[in-house]
Motif scaffolding. Structure first.
Motif, PDB file in Angstrom:
ATOM      1  N   ASP A  59       0.862  -1.184   0.000  1.00  0.00           N
ATOM      2  CA  ASP A  59       0.000   0.000   0.000  1.00  0.00           C
ATOM      3  C   ASP A  59       0.898   1.233   0.000  1.00  0.00           C
ATOM      4  O   ASP A  59       1.414   1.631   1.044  1.00  0.00           O
ATOM      5  N   PRO A  60       1.131   1.853  -1.158  1.00  0.00           N
ATOM      6  CA  PRO A  60       2.046   3.000  -1.219  1.00  0.00           C
ATOM      7  C   PRO A  60       1.636   4.162  -0.334  1.00  0.00           C
ATOM      8  O   PRO A  60       2.475   4.993   0.036  1.00  0.00           O
ATOM      9  N   ALA A  61       0.354   4.241   0.029  1.00  0.00           N
ATOM     10  CA  ALA A  61      -0.121   5.347   0.865  1.00  0.00           C
ATOM     11  C   ALA A  61       0.136   5.112   2.345  1.00  0.00           C
ATOM     12  O   ALA A  61       0.087   6.052   3.145  1.00  0.00           O
ATOM     13  N   ALA A  62       0.401   3.868   2.727  1.00  0.00           N
ATOM     14  CA  ALA A  62       0.606   3.560   4.145  1.00  0.00           C
ATOM     15  C   ALA A  62       2.008   3.978   4.581  1.00  0.00           C
ATOM     16  O   ALA A  62       2.967   3.871   3.802  1.00  0.00           O
ATOM     17  N   PRO A  63       2.163   4.462   5.816  1.00  0.00           N
ATOM     18  CA  PRO A  63       3.509   4.805   6.294  1.00  0.00           C
ATOM     19  C   PRO A  63       4.381   3.565   6.424  1.00  0.00           C
ATOM     20  O   PRO A  63       3.895   2.476   6.743  1.00  0.00           O
ATOM     21  N   THR A  64       5.661   3.725   6.161  1.00  0.00           N
ATOM     22  CA  THR A  64       6.619   2.624   6.240  1.00  0.00           C
ATOM     23  C   THR A  64       7.087   2.451   7.678  1.00  0.00           C
ATOM     24  O   THR A  64       7.474   3.422   8.329  1.00  0.00           O
ATOM     25  N   LEU A  65       7.055   1.219   8.183  1.00  0.00           N
ATOM     26  CA  LEU A  65       7.541   0.955   9.529  1.00  0.00           C
ATOM     27  C   LEU A  65       9.062   1.100   9.547  1.00  0.00           C
ATOM     28  O   LEU A  65       9.774   0.444   8.779  1.00  0.00           O
ATOM     29  N   VAL A  75      11.675   6.985   1.120  1.00  0.00           N
ATOM     30  CA  VAL A  75      10.713   6.888   2.224  1.00  0.00           C
ATOM     31  C   VAL A  75      10.504   8.279   2.804  1.00  0.00           C
ATOM     32  O   VAL A  75      11.428   8.882   3.358  1.00  0.00           O
ATOM     33  N   SER A  76       9.296   8.808   2.684  1.00  0.00           N
ATOM     34  CA  SER A  76       9.013  10.152   3.176  1.00  0.00           C
ATOM     35  C   SER A  76       7.970  10.173   4.285  1.00  0.00           C
ATOM     36  O   SER A  76       7.781  11.196   4.939  1.00  0.00           O
ATOM     37  N   ARG A  77       7.310   9.021   4.522  1.00  0.00           N
ATOM     38  CA  ARG A  77       6.256   8.949   5.537  1.00  0.00           C
ATOM     39  C   ARG A  77       6.430   7.654   6.307  1.00  0.00           C
ATOM     40  O   ARG A  77       6.441   6.572   5.716  1.00  0.00           O
ATOM     41  N   VAL A  78       6.579   7.761   7.630  1.00  0.00           N
ATOM     42  CA  VAL A  78       6.959   6.593   8.417  1.00  0.00           C
ATOM     43  C   VAL A  78       6.028   6.393   9.606  1.00  0.00           C
ATOM     44  O   VAL A  78       5.421   7.337  10.125  1.00  0.00           O
ATOM     45  N   ALA A  79       5.925   5.133  10.035  1.00  0.00           N
ATOM     46  CA  ALA A  79       5.458   4.766  11.368  1.00  0.00           C
ATOM     47  C   ALA A  79       6.728   4.445  12.141  1.00  0.00           C
ATOM     48  O   ALA A  79       7.444   3.500  11.803  1.00  0.00           O
ATOM     49  N   LEU A  80       7.049   5.262  13.130  1.00  0.00           N
ATOM     50  CA  LEU A  80       8.350   5.203  13.790  1.00  0.00           C
ATOM     51  C   LEU A  80       8.298   4.266  14.985  1.00  0.00           C
ATOM     52  O   LEU A  80       7.590   4.521  15.959  1.00  0.00           O
ATOM     53  N   LEU A  81       9.062   3.179  14.899  1.00  0.00           N
ATOM     54  CA  LEU A  81       9.109   2.184  15.979  1.00  0.00           C
ATOM     55  C   LEU A  81      10.089   2.684  17.034  1.00  0.00           C
ATOM     56  O   LEU A  81      11.297   2.457  16.955  1.00  0.00           O
ATOM     57  N   SER A  82       9.573   3.392  18.024  1.00  0.00           N
ATOM     58  CA  SER A  82      10.442   4.042  19.008  1.00  0.00           C
ATOM     59  C   SER A  82       9.620   4.545  20.178  1.00  0.00           C
ATOM     60  O   SER A  82       8.454   4.918  20.027  1.00  0.00           O
ATOM     61  N   ASN A  83      10.266   4.604  21.350  1.00  0.00           N
ATOM     62  CA  ASN A  83       9.675   5.236  22.536  1.00  0.00           C
ATOM     63  C   ASN A  83      10.217   6.651  22.747  1.00  0.00           C
ATOM     64  O   ASN A  83       9.862   7.301  23.734  1.00  0.00           O
ATOM     65  N   ASN A  84      11.086   7.103  21.854  1.00  0.00           N
ATOM     66  CA  ASN A  84      11.829   8.351  22.050  1.00  0.00           C
ATOM     67  C   ASN A  84      11.231   9.463  21.200  1.00  0.00           C
ATOM     68  O   ASN A  84      11.376   9.467  19.971  1.00  0.00           O
ATOM     69  N   VAL A 101      10.761  14.496   7.005  1.00  0.00           N
ATOM     70  CA  VAL A 101      10.161  13.167   7.030  1.00  0.00           C
ATOM     71  C   VAL A 101       8.863  13.247   7.836  1.00  0.00           C
ATOM     72  O   VAL A 101       8.863  13.721   8.977  1.00  0.00           O
ATOM     73  N   THR A 102       7.780  12.799   7.263  1.00  0.00           N
ATOM     74  CA  THR A 102       6.502  12.787   7.965  1.00  0.00           C
ATOM     75  C   THR A 102       6.434  11.573   8.891  1.00  0.00           C
ATOM     76  O   THR A 102       6.597  10.437   8.443  1.00  0.00           O
ATOM     77  N   VAL A 103       6.240  11.825  10.175  1.00  0.00           N
ATOM     78  CA  VAL A 103       6.051  10.743  11.144  1.00  0.00           C
ATOM     79  C   VAL A 103       4.558  10.632  11.400  1.00  0.00           C
ATOM     80  O   VAL A 103       3.970  11.431  12.133  1.00  0.00           O
ATOM     81  N   ALA A 104       3.936   9.655  10.742  1.00  0.00           N
ATOM     82  CA  ALA A 104       2.485   9.501  10.847  1.00  0.00           C
ATOM     83  C   ALA A 104       2.077   9.079  12.253  1.00  0.00           C
ATOM     84  O   ALA A 104       1.024   9.487  12.752  1.00  0.00           O
ATOM     85  N   ARG A 105       2.910   8.254  12.887  1.00  0.00           N
ATOM     86  CA  ARG A 105       2.644   7.829  14.258  1.00  0.00           C
ATOM     87  C   ARG A 105       3.911   7.207  14.833  1.00  0.00           C
ATOM     88  O   ARG A 105       4.795   6.793  14.094  1.00  0.00           O
ATOM     89  N   GLN A 106       3.981   7.178  16.165  1.00  0.00           N
ATOM     90  CA  GLN A 106       5.024   6.432  16.851  1.00  0.00           C
ATOM     91  C   GLN A 106       4.455   5.118  17.352  1.00  0.00           C
ATOM     92  O   GLN A 106       3.330   5.061  17.869  1.00  0.00           O
TER      93      GLN A 106
END
Length: 231
Positions: free
Chosen positions: A58-64, A158-167, A179-184
């Motif tokens: 899904d190109p529209a989904a943020p990349t983990l 990669v311009s839009r991410v789901a960021l795997l992080s607590n920071n 870089v767009t961070v759609a969610r952490q």
């Protein structure tokens, strides 16, 4: 306001099999780069479909994506003084399942280097917390700069991410560099008696989203608290 950093380019890419001590395996497409602003040899690991070079389903989904700072003691030697090794293992597993990238950043000791990190450990043994120890040595509490990470993501498309992080600082810095961070997406909480003070300092002073209370156990066994995690 965001400001896109200077462009970096992909230098090489190749497939590398990965094997963890617990027997789990995967394959990563490892990328190196030219033009990174800090001149360090950071790596990007494409996992899951990204290891195969396949486009996202899904190109529209943020990349983990996980930004993982190098930790020789935790990543290689399995030290319980931090949670880096378990976080690395978890990240590889989750990104392999979902497809995305793990950026392995050569920023030992929150950017102060290996020897200085070990000096900071000695100060922690004398009573300072992990941030106080860095400051006592003449460093900032956290000297990591994620400009190169943003360059790597842009080079990977990669311009839009789901960021795997607590920071939260990782998200702030990526956004600042375009870089767009759609969610952490939080990682587990890997608590032992050896790293309890360290994790409490990360939560209390570093603002990391760690629910220490939910993970507390009265023994030395590392425990993962999964509350709030996304699949």
């Amino acid at each position: 306001m965001s400001e896109r950093p200077p462009a970096a380019t992909i230098r090489t890419q190749l497939l590398i099999p990965i094997h963890f001590p617990d027997g789990s395996t995967t394959t990563a497409r490892v990328f190196t780069f030219d033009g990174l602003v800090d001149g360090r040899e950071h790596l990007a690991l494409g996992l899951g479909d990204r290891a195969l070079g396949a486009p996202p389903a899904d190109p529209a989904a943020p990349t983990l994506v996980r930004l993982h700072s190098e930790c020789l003691t935790g990543d290689v030697f399995g030290s319980y003084r931090c949670d880096c090794g378990p976080q690395l293992h978890e990240s590889v597993q989750r990104i392999s399942a979902a497809s995305g990238f793990l950026l392995y950043l050569r920023q030992e000791g929150r950017g102060i280097g290996l020897y200085a990190k070990l000096d900071a450990y000695a100060l922690q043994d004398a009573g300072l917390d992990t941030y106080e120890a860095n400051v006592s040595l003449g460093y900032d509490p956290d000297e990591r700069d994620y400009t190169a990470a943003a360059q790597m993501l842009h080079a990977l498309g990669v311009s839009r991410v789901a960021l795997l992080s607590n920071n939260p600082d990782k998200a702030r810095q990526l956004r600042r560099h375009g870089v767009t961070v759609a969610r952490q997406v939080p990682t587990g909480v890997y608590l032992s008696t050896a790293n309890a003070r360290y994790l409490r300092a990360k939560a209390g002073r570093g603002g990391h989203t760690l629910d220490i209370t939910a993970a507390e156990r009265p023994d030395d066994e590392v425990v993962s608290a999964d509350e709030g995690r996304e699949a």
